[in-house]
Design an enzyme around this catalytic site. Structure first.
Site, PDB file in Angstrom:
ATOM      1  N   TYR A  13       0.841  -1.191   0.000  1.00 13.31           N
ATOM      2  CA  TYR A  13       0.000   0.000   0.000  1.00 13.31           C
ATOM      3  C   TYR A  13       0.882   1.249   0.000  1.00 13.31           C
ATOM      4  O   TYR A  13       1.762   1.394   0.845  1.00 13.31           O
ATOM      5  CB  TYR A  13      -0.896  -0.027   1.232  1.00 13.31           C
ATOM      6  CG  TYR A  13      -2.061   0.958   1.256  1.00 13.31           C
ATOM      7  CD1 TYR A  13      -2.200   1.971   0.312  1.00 13.31           C
ATOM      8  CD2 TYR A  13      -3.037   0.870   2.233  1.00 13.31           C
ATOM      9  CE1 TYR A  13      -3.269   2.850   0.343  1.00 13.31           C
ATOM     10  CE2 TYR A  13      -4.118   1.739   2.283  1.00 13.31           C
ATOM     11  CZ  TYR A  13      -4.218   2.736   1.330  1.00 13.31           C
ATOM     12  OH  TYR A  13      -5.288   3.610   1.379  1.00 13.31           O
ATOM     13  N   CYS A  14       0.667   2.133  -0.974  1.00 20.19           N
ATOM     14  CA  CYS A  14       1.377   3.412  -1.052  1.00 20.19           C
ATOM     15  C   CYS A  14       2.887   3.173  -1.066  1.00 20.19           C
ATOM     16  O   CYS A  14       3.382   2.394  -1.872  1.00 20.19           O
ATOM     17  CB  CYS A  14       0.934   4.316   0.098  1.00 20.19           C
ATOM     18  SG  CYS A  14       1.545   6.010  -0.001  1.00 20.19           S
TER      19      CYS A  14
END
Length: 611
Positions: free
Chosen positions: A347-348
């Site tokens: 994530y990210c």
């Protein structure tokens, strides 16, 4: 002969105007004066809370650095307009003409000569009826919009600016116009003015008291509260999915969640969250939890819970986070389940680290991650969005110098940077609500998470800023990790590349371009909404939509134009993608299996450390 209809209308209008005017008249001057005195006393406490840490040398002000950069940036915009006298006069004339037009319309309205319907703005800052009905406040609102639009136009139409300078200039204009909105000031906001009169200034007393508390809590810096933190406690009513911490080291804890089905997919699922935020964005509460949902679909879910670093972690760099984070998690999963092959999610920035690790694994012939999913992840930073405002050689050097003392970047600095990207939504409404209205913010789990900041280890943060945002080395095949030069094209495993349409941190275009650099099959999906809501969108909510199956090898805009739109959450689509790659099932696994003993209950102790 008197027109009764007009007389009645006029009387009602006069009565309404009188009633409206009364809301702006102090009813109890003595109580009002006493509260103003109390407000000044609380303001003095706030000033003391700000000054004392500076006198003791605990806080060093660096406000001059961004101010200097802003002046330099605006001077480049000014050069374009002032270099040609006619161009400068035209710009000034355009603004004055707009002012005169607004002034004439206001005069006509007051005299009853303009009965054209009023155009109400959708801007939530100006929701009070008096922004339209009261000539003074209507004038302030309209003057603000005219000036803001004019300032933005100066930046947009400046020729000869490089992309980075234009991005910074637009950002600084947004900060200034957001700060100078008449909605932010007592005398120019009808709602604040009326509330102050109605409470005889009690709202200001409460507001200044809260301001002093927030500066004290920030140890000399303003820690703006966006949510009522007293209503949340990690592990009790937030991040409550049941599981165990089954391994830990200096970098992270590894959590394995309890199964919710009798059988599970053979391949375990590893989630690599960003270290700039805490992992429980994916486990806010049972209704929003991606982790809980994934467990219920038959995944054996493991999550890396990163340490909230301090001085001991100053030298922990990307190699440390890759080896002691992702590789450590893979070793733990194999011990707990006996499985070598896993599905992984990043994530990210956790996804950026995962991509770099996959490229490293490809060179090292490590095939344990069999399929990877990226949530709003960038691997190419050409179109990296508004965060690039904070990235150039001078600003990175300044950050590195600031990190030298403690060995980390304070978490509040990163939180402030993210809030500044949407100042009109994430800063000024809370300044008005907290310090001018004197009201506690509402309890909101997402904003509680947003304020639960994490620090950045000096070596890690410097490496990330330079290699990704400044030099874009990962996409160019120049990034060096563990003594090897990495190439994304070496990653041949299947990829599910999720972007969010309105993402201002990892723009959908950026995620799409970066995804095309992988060497295997890539399924690009674009969710509705932004960086958080686009990801945290449970099927039961029935919100937003997602796009799939755009034309192959297309430019981003062409992909979007040709993609199929599906209402609702993308989560089931992702789960089908996972099962299509490998749907073999085995009996459900207990955390730790036979080889690892539980250290503590989820969500563990690392995530509870606050700054």
């Amino acid at each position: 002969m008197v027109d009764k209809g007009k007389t009645a209308d006029g009387s009602e209008h006069a009565e309404s105007a009188a009633t409206s005017a009364e809301a702006y008249v102090v009813k109890n001057p003595e109580a009002f004066a006493q509260n103003i005195a109390r407000m000044l006393e609380e303001l003095g406490k706030a000033a003391s809370a700000w000054l004392e840490p500076r006198k003791r040398g605990e806080v060093a002000d660096t406000d001059s650095e961004p101010m200097t950069d802003m002046v330099k940036t605006f001077s480049k915009v000014g050069e374009y307009w002032l270099s040609d006298p006619k161009r400068a006069i035209d710009a000034q004339t355009s603004l004055l003409t707009s002012y005169f037009g607004m002034w004439s319309k206001s005069i006509n309205r007051m005299s009853g000569e303009d009965d054209s319907p009023k155009v109400k703005t959708k801007d939530k800052r100006f929701s009070d009826p008096d922004w339209e009905d009261n000539p003074f406040f209507e004038f302030m609102k309209n003057a603000y919009f005219i000036t803001s639009d004019w300032a933005n136009k100066l930046v947009d139409e400046s020729e000869g600016l490089d992309d980075h300078t234009r991005l910074k200039a637009a950002f600084y204009v947004r900060q200034i116009t957001s700060a100078l909105s008449p909605a932010n000031f007592l005398a120019t906001n009808p709602e604040l003015y009326k509330e102050t009169i109605a409470s005889n200034g009690e709202n200001l007393v409460k507001g200044m008291h809260m301001l002093a508390e927030d500066i004290t809590a920030g140890k000399g810096e303003l820690r703006l509260r966006q949510s009522d933190a007293s209503k949340f406690k990690v592990g009790e009513n937030i991040a409550v999915s049941p599981g165990k911490v089954i391994a830990q080291n200096d970098i992270c804890q590894i959590i394995q969640y309890d199964p919710a089905t009798e059988t599970v997919l053979k391949r375990p699922l590893l989630i690599v969250p960003p270290w700039i935020n805490k992992f429980y964005i994916l486990d806010l509460n049972p209704k929003k939890s991606f982790i809980k949902w994934a467990v219920e679909q038959g995944h054996t879910v493991f999550v890396i819970s990163w340490v909230n670093p301090d001085q001991r972690h100053a030298g922990k760099d990307w190699e440390s986070y890759s080896r002691e984070g992702i590789s450590f998690a893979l070793d733990t999963i194999e011990k707990a389940t006996g499985e070598r092959e896993v599905n992984a999610i990043g994530y990210c920035v956790g996804g950026t680290l995962l991509a770099a690790t996959l490229a490293l694994h490809a060179q090292e012939k490590d095939t344990r991650i069999a399929a990877a999913t990226f949530f709003t992840t960038q691997t190419d930073f050409t179109y990296a969005g508004d965060l690039k405002v904070f990235v150039d050689e001078a600003q990175i050097t300044s950050i590195e110098n600031a990190m030298e003392k403690n060995g980390y970047l304070d978490g509040s600095k990163m939180a402030t940077a993210f809030n500044m990207l949407r100042a009109s939504d994430l800063i000024w409404p809370y300044v008005v609500n907290n310090y001018l209205k004197g009201k506690d913010p509402m309890p909101f789990d997402l904003l509680y998470w947003n304020s639960d900041a994490t620090r950045m280890p000096a070596a890690n943060h410097s490496y990330h800023l330079r290699n990704c945002y400044l030099e874009n080395n990962l996409s160019q095949g120049k990034l060096k990790l563990a003594g090897k030069t990495l190439k994304l094209a070496d990653i041949k495993i299947p990829i599910y590349n999720l972007a969010a349409k309105e993402d201002h941190i990892a723009p959908a275009r950026s995620a799409y371009i970066g995804g095309n650099l992988f060497g295997g099959d890539v399924t690009y999906v674009m969710a509705g909404s932004g960086h958080i809501a686009g990801v945290v969108n449970p099927p039961a909510a029935g919100k937003y939509q997602f796009w799939t199956d755009g034309p192959d090898n297309a430019e981003f805009d062409d992909w979007v134009a040709g993609a199929k739109e599906t209402p609702g959450s993308w989560w089931p689509h992702w789960h089908e993608w996972i099962r299509a790659a490998s749907d073999e099932e085995v009996p459900a696994r207990k955390p730790g299996g036979k080889k690892l003993k539980a250290i503590e209950d989820a969500p563990g102790s690392y995530v509870r450390v606050r700054v």
